[in-house]
Design a protein around this motif. Structure first.
Motif, short mmCIF file in Angstrom:
data_model
loop_
_atom_site.label_atom_id
_atom_site.label_comp_id
_atom_site.label_asym_id
_atom_site.label_seq_id
_atom_site.Cartn_x
_atom_site.Cartn_y
_atom_site.Cartn_z
N GLY A 18 0.81 -1.21 0.00
CA GLY A 18 0.00 0.00 0.00
C GLY A 18 0.84 1.25 0.00
N ALA A 19 0.22 2.36 0.44
CA ALA A 19 0.91 3.65 0.45
C ALA A 19 0.57 4.39 1.74
CB ALA A 19 0.50 4.50 -0.75
N PHE A 20 1.58 5.11 2.29
CA PHE A 20 1.37 5.91 3.49
C PHE A 20 1.10 7.35 3.05
CE2 PHE A 20 3.70 2.30 5.13
CZ PHE A 20 3.06 2.06 6.34
N VAL A 21 0.04 7.92 3.63
CA VAL A 21 -0.39 9.27 3.27
C VAL A 21 -0.35 10.13 4.53
CG1 VAL A 21 -2.26 10.69 2.37
CG2 VAL A 21 -1.84 8.43 1.40
N GLU A 22 0.36 11.25 4.46
CA GLU A 22 0.48 12.16 5.59
C GLU A 22 -0.69 13.13 5.57
OE1 GLU A 22 4.24 14.40 7.47
OE2 GLU A 22 3.52 15.35 5.63
N LEU A 23 -1.50 13.10 6.65
CA LEU A 23 -2.64 14.01 6.77
C LEU A 23 -2.22 15.34 7.37
CD1 LEU A 23 -5.29 11.45 8.07
CD2 LEU A 23 -4.91 12.20 5.72
N GLU A 24 -1.23 15.29 8.26
CA GLU A 24 -0.62 16.48 8.85
C GLU A 24 0.74 16.03 9.37
OE1 GLU A 24 -1.77 17.27 13.23
OE2 GLU A 24 -3.66 16.86 12.18
N PRO A 25 1.66 16.96 9.66
CA PRO A 25 2.97 16.55 10.15
C PRO A 25 2.87 15.64 11.36
CG PRO A 25 3.00 18.88 9.58
CD PRO A 25 1.57 18.43 9.46
N GLY A 26 3.39 14.42 11.24
CA GLY A 26 3.37 13.47 12.33
C GLY A 26 2.20 12.52 12.33
N VAL A 27 1.21 12.75 11.47
CA VAL A 27 0.03 11.88 11.41
C VAL A 27 -0.08 11.30 10.01
CG1 VAL A 27 -2.47 11.71 11.66
CG2 VAL A 27 -1.17 13.21 13.18
N GLU A 28 0.10 9.97 9.94
CA GLU A 28 0.03 9.27 8.66
C GLU A 28 -1.00 8.16 8.73
OE1 GLU A 28 4.49 9.60 6.69
OE2 GLU A 28 3.89 7.77 7.70
N GLY A 29 -1.59 7.86 7.59
CA GLY A 29 -2.50 6.75 7.48
C GLY A 29 -2.06 5.84 6.34
N LEU A 30 -2.54 4.60 6.38
CA LEU A 30 -2.17 3.63 5.36
C LEU A 30 -3.34 3.38 4.42
CD1 LEU A 30 -0.33 1.43 4.10
CD2 LEU A 30 -1.27 -0.17 5.79
N VAL A 31 -3.09 3.53 3.14
CA VAL A 31 -4.05 3.12 2.11
C VAL A 31 -3.63 1.74 1.64
CG1 VAL A 31 -5.12 3.66 -0.11
CG2 VAL A 31 -4.41 5.51 1.40
N HIS A 32 -4.37 0.71 2.08
CA HIS A 32 -4.02 -0.65 1.68
C HIS A 32 -4.26 -0.81 0.19
CE1 HIS A 32 -4.13 -5.10 1.53
NE2 HIS A 32 -3.24 -4.98 2.51
N VAL A 33 -3.50 -1.72 -0.43
CA VAL A 33 -3.61 -1.91 -1.87
C VAL A 33 -5.03 -2.29 -2.28
CG1 VAL A 33 -2.90 -4.33 -1.69
CG2 VAL A 33 -2.57 -3.11 -3.85
N SER A 34 -5.76 -2.96 -1.38
CA SER A 34 -7.13 -3.35 -1.71
C SER A 34 -8.09 -2.17 -1.70
CB SER A 34 -7.62 -4.41 -0.72
OG SER A 34 -7.63 -3.89 0.60
N GLU A 35 -7.65 -1.02 -1.13
CA GLU A 35 -8.51 0.16 -1.07
C GLU A 35 -8.07 1.24 -2.05
OE1 GLU A 35 -11.10 -0.02 0.63
OE2 GLU A 35 -10.68 -1.72 1.95
#
Length: 578
Positions: free
Chosen positions: A310-327
């Motif tokens: 998947g890919a890691f997406v930074e929403l704000e400095p220090g806060v990241e979320g993961l977009v899994h390949v299935s999503e």
């Protein structure tokens, strides 16, 4: 007075010229006391004068010896000797060709040093020396007269490119090896530094406490973090403790020589390992994340890292979320995430789930885009006929392209009414255009079920309502020894066995029938699921016989079976004519 002194002198001279037995014994004893010391030994002498860069030494012999002033100097230092100093010298010869004693201060110092160095070696004590020369593999060290070898690896705790500043400077050394017979001495400066460093390190570590904020200098940078010098002891600043945001490599934030403020996270006093952190001095951005990013809300973010899953997406400095390949995509299932997104790009994402305790946010990329499966069911409700190309043929059916990058599946059981699926699939090829009917759309599972045989009416339905006990008219399609094969209206086929061709055994001959003959038969069994129908002419005849007996008489009335059947037959014919 003068006359008295002259008389004394005269008496003494006379006694010397003609000594008595007692005088001779005294003179012999004096000669033993003042005889020359053994050559090759260290003796004491006194500096009586300094002439032309030489010191004249009186060692109590008939003659004096001369020693160069250089032998009284330490490497890189001026000679330290003055008239009247008592010094130890090495007696090489009592008298040379010039009538002088051959002396050496260097050899005396060397002999003296060996004794002192052997004691220091046995006591594992440090000794002072001066690096004065360079040789293959290391350097030469003057240990107050004795020359020792300093290997290059033993100069410092780390390799040194330039040893110039250490030359001709008094240093402390540790003796590693001594061999007096061969005159070999091996010393180490590194052992002294390490011991001193260990003492300073232990003292410094003991003075530090966890959660203490200190300053340090970045000493070295690796892939997993940076080593920070806290003033004599190094601490590890792990890459995950540099900042709350994702740091791919420490060099993104730190440089060698940079002064940083860090917090001591953990100290292991046994191993003297110190863990440091920088992000602990900053506000934790994960506080209140659950309220700030509720599920189903949409935000813009920056792709910071792309992996296989998947890919890691930074929403704000220090806060990241993961977009899994299935999503990531509604339609692209087995594609690498790097084919969809790239680091540094901005994307729209939807929050799927937030776990503040584990510091995880699950994000969706496809949820911000139109769902093609939802759109398909709106444009093609169940029962709609679609046309598409056969994309692939598998062991369980056909995949047919019905929209942009959307495939529907035709199961083997939905290919033909008449042929088994494994036979019917042989009639199709990849790339062939086919028509099919939409049977079902599962938006959650992203599946579309299609049917090809459903384009035609079910032969069972064409044949009319089939039920057990019904009489149907069929057409003979094939005759063999075992019976006859027949076809019902609508194309459904069945087989009437030989024993079911007639009530009377004599009439149970398949050859009585010909291809194309129409005959009536009774349905004895019907299974719609397996699409099997069993027919019998014999059962029809027996059923008609029972019905005729019930309507036109009984055996007790005196009428024969032939009469009853004849009456029933005539009534049927009359009804048919009317």
């Amino acid at each position: 007075m003068a006359r008295h002194q002259n008389s004394v002198t005269k008496v003494r001279d006379e006694s010397i010229s003609s000594p008595s037995r007692e005088d001779f014994a005294a003179m012999l004893e004096e000669s033993f006391v003042t005889q020359s010391p053994a050559e090759g030994s260290v003796i004491k002498g006194r500096v009586v004068s300094i002439e032309n860069d030489f010191a004249v030494i009186d060692v109590g012999l008939k003659t004096e010896g001369r020693i160069s002033l250089k032998e009284f100097a330490m490497p890189g230092m001026a000679p330290k000797v003055a008239v009247g100093d008592e010094v130890e010298v090495y007696l090489e010869r009592v008298e040379n060709a010039m009538g002088e004693a051959v002396l050496s201060r260097d050899k005396a110092r060397r002999e003296e040093s060996w004794v002192r160095l052997e004691k220091a070696f046995n006591d594992q004590a440090r000794v002072q020396g001066v690096i004065f020369g360079r040789v293959k593999g290391g350097f030469t060290v003057d240990l107050d007269g004795a020359v020792a070898f300093l290997p290059g690896s033993q100069v410092d705790v780390r390799p040194m490119r330039d040893v110039g500043p250490l030359m001709n400077q008094p240093q402390m050394f540790q003796i590693l090896k001594m061999d007096r017979r061969r005159g070999n001495i091996v010393v180490s400066r590194r052992a002294v530094l390490e011991e001193r460093r260990a003492e300073e390190r232990s003292s410094l570590v003991a003075s530090l406490q966890e959660k203490q904020v200190v300053e340090g200098v970045v000493k070295n940078i690796t892939d997993y973090g940076a080593f920070v010098d806290l003033g004599g002891v190094d601490g590890l600043l792990h890459v995950t403790d540099i900042a709350w945001r994702r740091v791919s490599h420490p060099t993104e934030v730190l440089t060698v020589g940079q002064t940083v403020t860090v917090q001591i996270i953990k100290i292991n006093h046994e191993t003297q390992r110190i863990s440091l952190g920088m992000k602990q001095l900053q506000t934790d951005p994960w506080e209140g994340v659950a309220a700030k990013y509720p599920p189903n809300s949409r935000f813009k973010g920056k792709v910071t890292n792309v992996t296989d899953y998947g890919a890691f997406v930074e929403l704000e400095p220090g806060v990241e979320g993961l977009v899994h390949v299935s999503e990531m995509s509604w339609v692209k299932k087995n594609v690498a995430p790097s084919k969809i997104v790239a680091p540094g790009t901005e994307v729209d994402v939807q929050v799927l789930e937030v776990d503040s305790n584990k510091r995880r946010i699950s994000l969706g990329l496809k949820q911000t885009q139109e769902n093609p499966w939802q759109q398909f069911i709106q444009d093609h409700p169940v029962g709609t006929i679609v046309e598409g190309e056969v994309k692939s043929i598998t062991e369980f059916g056909l995949f047919v392209g019905v929209a942009d990058e959307i495939d529907g599946m035709v199961h083997l059981s939905d290919l033909s009414w008449e042929k088994p699926g494994d036979q019917a699939v042989a009639d199709y090829q990849k790339g062939q255009k086919v028509r099919a009917k939409v049977l079902d759309v599962d938006i959650e599972k992203e599946r579309i079920s299609l049917g090809i045989k459903q384009l035609d009416q079910d032969p069972i339905e064409k044949a009319g309502p089939l039920r057990k006990g019904a009489v149907v008219t069929v057409v003979v399609t094939e005759v063999n020894d075992g019976g006859v094969e027949v076809q019902l209206d609508g194309g459904m086929r069945s087989f009437i066995r030989r024993s079911d061709l007639a009530r009377d055994r004599a009439d149970q001959r398949p050859e009585r029938f010909g291809v194309g003959d129409k005959i009536d038969a009774l349905v004895t069994a019907f299974d719609k699921a397996s699409r099997k129908v069993n027919l019998s002419i014999k059962a029809r005849e027996i059923s008609e016989e029972k019905e005729a007996v019930a309507q036109y008489g009984s055996s007790d009335a005196g009428a024969s079976l032939g009469d009853i059947l004849g009456a029933a037959l005539r009534k049927r014919q009359t009804g048919d004519e009317e």
